[in-house]
Design a protein around this motif. Structure first.
Motif, PDB file in Angstrom:
ATOM      1  N   ASP A 142      97.820  75.008  71.429  1.00  0.00           N
ATOM      2  CA  ASP A 142      97.592  73.686  72.037  1.00  0.00           C
ATOM      3  C   ASP A 142      98.140  72.577  71.136  1.00  0.00           C
ATOM      4  N   GLU A 143      97.896  72.685  69.832  1.00  0.00           N
ATOM      5  CA  GLU A 143      98.397  71.687  68.891  1.00  0.00           C
ATOM      6  C   GLU A 143      99.925  71.693  68.868  1.00  0.00           C
ATOM      7  N   ALA A 146     101.217  69.963  72.046  1.00  0.00           N
ATOM      8  CA  ALA A 146     100.996  68.513  72.020  1.00  0.00           C
ATOM      9  C   ALA A 146     101.923  67.830  71.019  1.00  0.00           C
ATOM     10  N   ILE A 195      96.466  65.512  71.542  1.00  0.00           N
ATOM     11  CA  ILE A 195      95.708  66.223  72.590  1.00  0.00           C
ATOM     12  C   ILE A 195      94.668  65.286  73.194  1.00  0.00           C
ATOM     13  N   LYS A 198      96.431  62.351  75.364  1.00  0.00           N
ATOM     14  CA  LYS A 198      97.599  62.734  76.145  1.00  0.00           C
ATOM     15  C   LYS A 198      97.730  61.950  77.450  1.00  0.00           C
TER      16      LYS A 198
END
Length: 269
Positions: A142-143, A146, A195, A198
């Motif tokens: 996820d990081e 993003a 994140i 966003k």
């Protein structure tokens, strides 16, 4: 002969009286004649304005109208006392004297807020320091997603980052202000911030990014700092009204007056 000698002075006195004539009466000068004489005096040329003078000239016309002479004096503000560092407590709090006040300054909180304000106001503080070899940083997926989706914004903050084999990124440069610290932690914090934001990833709204950079760049509690460094920090922070709390909300300094201290020692009531 004796009578003739007595009469001669009388004749001489009469001759003097006839030559001198009657004694003139004194003439009283009237106010109208004085004003007329003053009005006929030619006016002097007006002097050029002198820069830096603490007064202004009054022309001759002002005097003829009998106006009072006005003098404008520029009052200088008294010079404010400057802070002087007298020591440090627990390698964390700077002790300084300012006139009749003593201040205790949290050196990390003060430096952190100072850097934060400079980053926000001056983009040049985010010039990039390039590494000889890129530093590989492992993120969560996820990081990674993003961060790689916002590389242009990361670049504006002074970072040079390229995607590598997911979820790894290659960090080629960081803001000079971060110094030689390992960038792994700050890269992860940047990714988490993207994140959370966003839905509206505008760089000016990312105060948390500035907080993270400032916190990493600031001197820390228990760091060893010279007296010159501490004095420079106090000079930079003291008097800045916008630097009263660190980005996390902790106070930067507390102040005790001489009277406060003397009351503690019962020198005054």
């Amino acid at each position: 002969m004796f009578l003739a000698s007595l009469e001669q002075p009388a004749k001489k006195e009469t001759a003097i009286t006839e030559l001198s004539g009657p004694e003139p009466k004194p003439h009283k000068v009237t106010v109208e004649e004085i004003n007329k004489a003053i009005s006929e005096i030619p006016l002097p040329e007006e002097p050029e304005e002198q820069s830096g003078e603490a007064f202004k000239f009054i022309d001759a016309q002002s005097f003829t109208k009998k106006k009072p002479v006005s003098v404008i004096v520029e009052e200088k503000e008294p010079e404010k006392p400057k802070p002087v560092v007298v020591g440090e407590l627990f390698k964390t709090y700077v002790v300084a004297q300012v006139g009749d006040e003593m201040i205790l300054m949290d050196k990390h909180a003060a430096h952190e807020r100072y850097i934060f304000e400079r980053i926000k106001s001056d983009a040049e503080q985010l010039e990039t320091q390039m590494f000889l070899e890129p530093i590989m940083v492992l993120l969560s997926y996820d990081e990674y997603d993003a961060l790689t989706a916002n590389l242009d914004k990361v670049s504006q903050l002074g970072f040079e980052i390229e995607p590598d084999v997911a979820p790894t990124v290659a960090v080629k440069g960081v803001p000079i202000i971060l110094g030689d610290d390992n960038p792994a932690d700050i890269i992860s914090e940047l990714a988490k911030n993207f994140i959370e934001n966003k839905l509206n990833p505008q760089i000016e709204l990312f105060d948390d990014l500035y907080h993270s950079i400032a916190c990493k760049a600031a001197i820390k509690a228990n760091d060893t700092n010279s007296g010159i460094e501490l004095q420079a920090l106090v000079n930079a922070v003291y008097g800045q009204e916008n630097i009263r709390y660190c980005p996390h909300g902790r106070p930067v300094m507390i102040t005790l007056t001489k009277r406060d201290i003397e009351k503690q020692f019962r020198r005054v009531l």
